[in-house]
Design an enzyme around this catalytic site. Structure first.
Site, PDB file in Angstrom:
ATOM      1  N   GLU A  38      -0.380  58.938  28.075  1.00 23.78           N
ATOM      2  CA  GLU A  38      -0.811  57.536  28.158  1.00 23.78           C
ATOM      3  C   GLU A  38       0.290  56.738  28.884  1.00 23.78           C
ATOM      4  O   GLU A  38       1.482  56.963  28.654  1.00 23.78           O
ATOM      5  CB  GLU A  38      -0.972  57.025  26.716  1.00 23.78           C
ATOM      6  CG  GLU A  38      -1.373  55.590  26.561  1.00 23.78           C
ATOM      7  CD  GLU A  38      -1.460  55.184  25.069  1.00 23.78           C
ATOM      8  OE1 GLU A  38      -0.962  55.942  24.194  1.00 23.78           O
ATOM      9  OE2 GLU A  38      -2.031  54.126  24.780  1.00 23.78           O
ATOM     10  N   LYS A 109      -9.288  52.721  27.229  1.00 20.68           N
ATOM     11  CA  LYS A 109      -9.092  52.959  25.792  1.00 20.68           C
ATOM     12  C   LYS A 109      -9.934  51.999  24.944  1.00 20.68           C
ATOM     13  O   LYS A 109      -9.814  50.769  25.080  1.00 20.68           O
ATOM     14  CB  LYS A 109      -7.602  52.800  25.472  1.00 20.68           C
ATOM     15  CG  LYS A 109      -7.186  53.176  24.067  1.00 20.68           C
ATOM     16  CD  LYS A 109      -5.663  53.059  23.945  1.00 20.68           C
ATOM     17  CE  LYS A 109      -5.132  53.519  22.612  1.00 20.68           C
ATOM     18  NZ  LYS A 109      -3.644  53.470  22.565  1.00 20.68           N
ATOM     19  N   CYS A 142      -4.921  58.306  23.003  1.00 24.31           N
ATOM     20  CA  CYS A 142      -4.062  58.143  21.828  1.00 24.31           C
ATOM     21  C   CYS A 142      -4.815  57.716  20.571  1.00 24.31           C
ATOM     22  O   CYS A 142      -5.538  58.494  19.985  1.00 24.31           O
ATOM     23  CB  CYS A 142      -2.903  57.208  22.168  1.00 24.31           C
ATOM     24  SG  CYS A 142      -1.487  57.501  21.064  1.00 24.31           S
TER      25      CYS A 142
HETATM   26  C1  ACM Z   1      -1.052  54.634  20.488  1.00 16.90           C
HETATM   27  O1  ACM Z   1      -2.279  54.503  20.483  1.00 16.90           O
HETATM   28  N1  ACM Z   1      -0.377  54.689  21.615  1.00 16.90           N
HETATM   29  C2  ACM Z   1      -0.303  54.748  19.236  1.00 16.90           C
END
Ligand code: ACM
Length: 263
Positions: A38, A109, A142
């Site tokens: 990420e 995301k 993530c």
């Molecule tokens: C995250 O979602 N980078 C903890």
């Protein structure tokens, strides 16, 4: 299929250096698909939306996406990488999906973690499974791991494998991803980072590394250390993920009692 990850320790804000490091590391390893962490090029801990906007790039027209497209072409590799994306108005915590023939798509995301909500707009694109020479690859980023519906949706859409760019700060994810793989009979590649960022007073973040590749039976095929940068590639057999039979009398998807679930 040969799949791998790069676990990095980016220098916050130094996109050129962070990208160059990947450009040196990746061609030294032979894989069909590489997953990068990420926000691999910028670092993670933006102080606010303005700073995130200043380091974000358009996808696919930004310099980092273009550099990854050259790398994918040169190495004949699919690459999935986490990037800060701007479309002029909004900033997203995104992943770009690239193949040897060029740009394929992006994912934004869905589940923003903690202070990411101060910097990014929540994802507004549907979950998607990308075709990579017949391999069906779903993408999540993530903290999406914490919502099992994300991996389940991708699995129900036909994903054999989930690519999971990450910057993990919570300890549970590497173990939880074993369950995500078992409950969906899929492979997962979590590409994480190491190191610490202390850009906001009193909010030092330690990233736990432990990037890993897990198979549909929950075996950890490889797990990196919690402190070092690393590159790993393993050979996987996608047919394992296409067999959803648990016993001669149980099918993982067909046996679901969807009328009885509160979804
Ligand atoms: C995250 O979602 N980078 C903890």
């Amino acid at each position: 299929m040969r799949v791998g990850f790069i676990q990095n320790n980016p220098v916050f804000g130094n996109v050129q250096e962070n990208l160059s490091r990947i450009e040196r590391l990746l061609p030294a390893h032979n894989a069909d698909l590489f997953v990068l962490p990420e926000l691999f090029a910028t670092g993670y801990q933006f102080t606010d939306r303005k700073e995130a906007q200043s380091l974000a790039e358009p996808i696919p027209d930004g310099a980092t996406t273009r550099a990854l497209m050259s790398l994918a072409k040169q190495t004949q590799t699919f690459i999935i990488a986490g990037l800060a994306e701007t479309d002029a108005k909004q900033v997203y915590n995104s992943a770009v999906i690239i193949g040897p023939s060029g740009y394929i798509g992006k994912y934004r995301k869905l589940h923003l973690f903690d202070t990411e909500k101060n910097c990014f707009t929540p994802g507004n694109l549907p979950l998607h499974v990308f075709d990579m020479n017949g391999a069906k690859v779903g993408v999540m980023i993530c903290f999406d791991w914490r919502f099992p519906e994300t991996a389940r949706t991708l699995a129900l859409m036909g994903a054999d494998l989930i690519a999971h760019p990450s910057n993990l700060v919570l300890a549970h994810c590497p173990q939880a991803m074993i369950t995500r793989c078992l409950e969906n009979r899929i492979f997962a590649i979590t590409a994480d980072r190491v190191g610490t960022e202390s850009r906001i007073p009193g909010e030092s973040l330690h990233f736990i590394g432990q990037s890993q590749i897990v198979d549909p039976d929950g075996h950890i095929l490889v797990r990196a250390s919690g402190v070092d940068e690393a590159v790993h590639v393993v050979e996987i057999d996608l047919s394992l993920a296409r067999n959803k039979d648990l016993t001669p009398n149980n099918h993982l998807f067909n046996d679901r009692r969807t009328d009885d679930y509160l979804l």
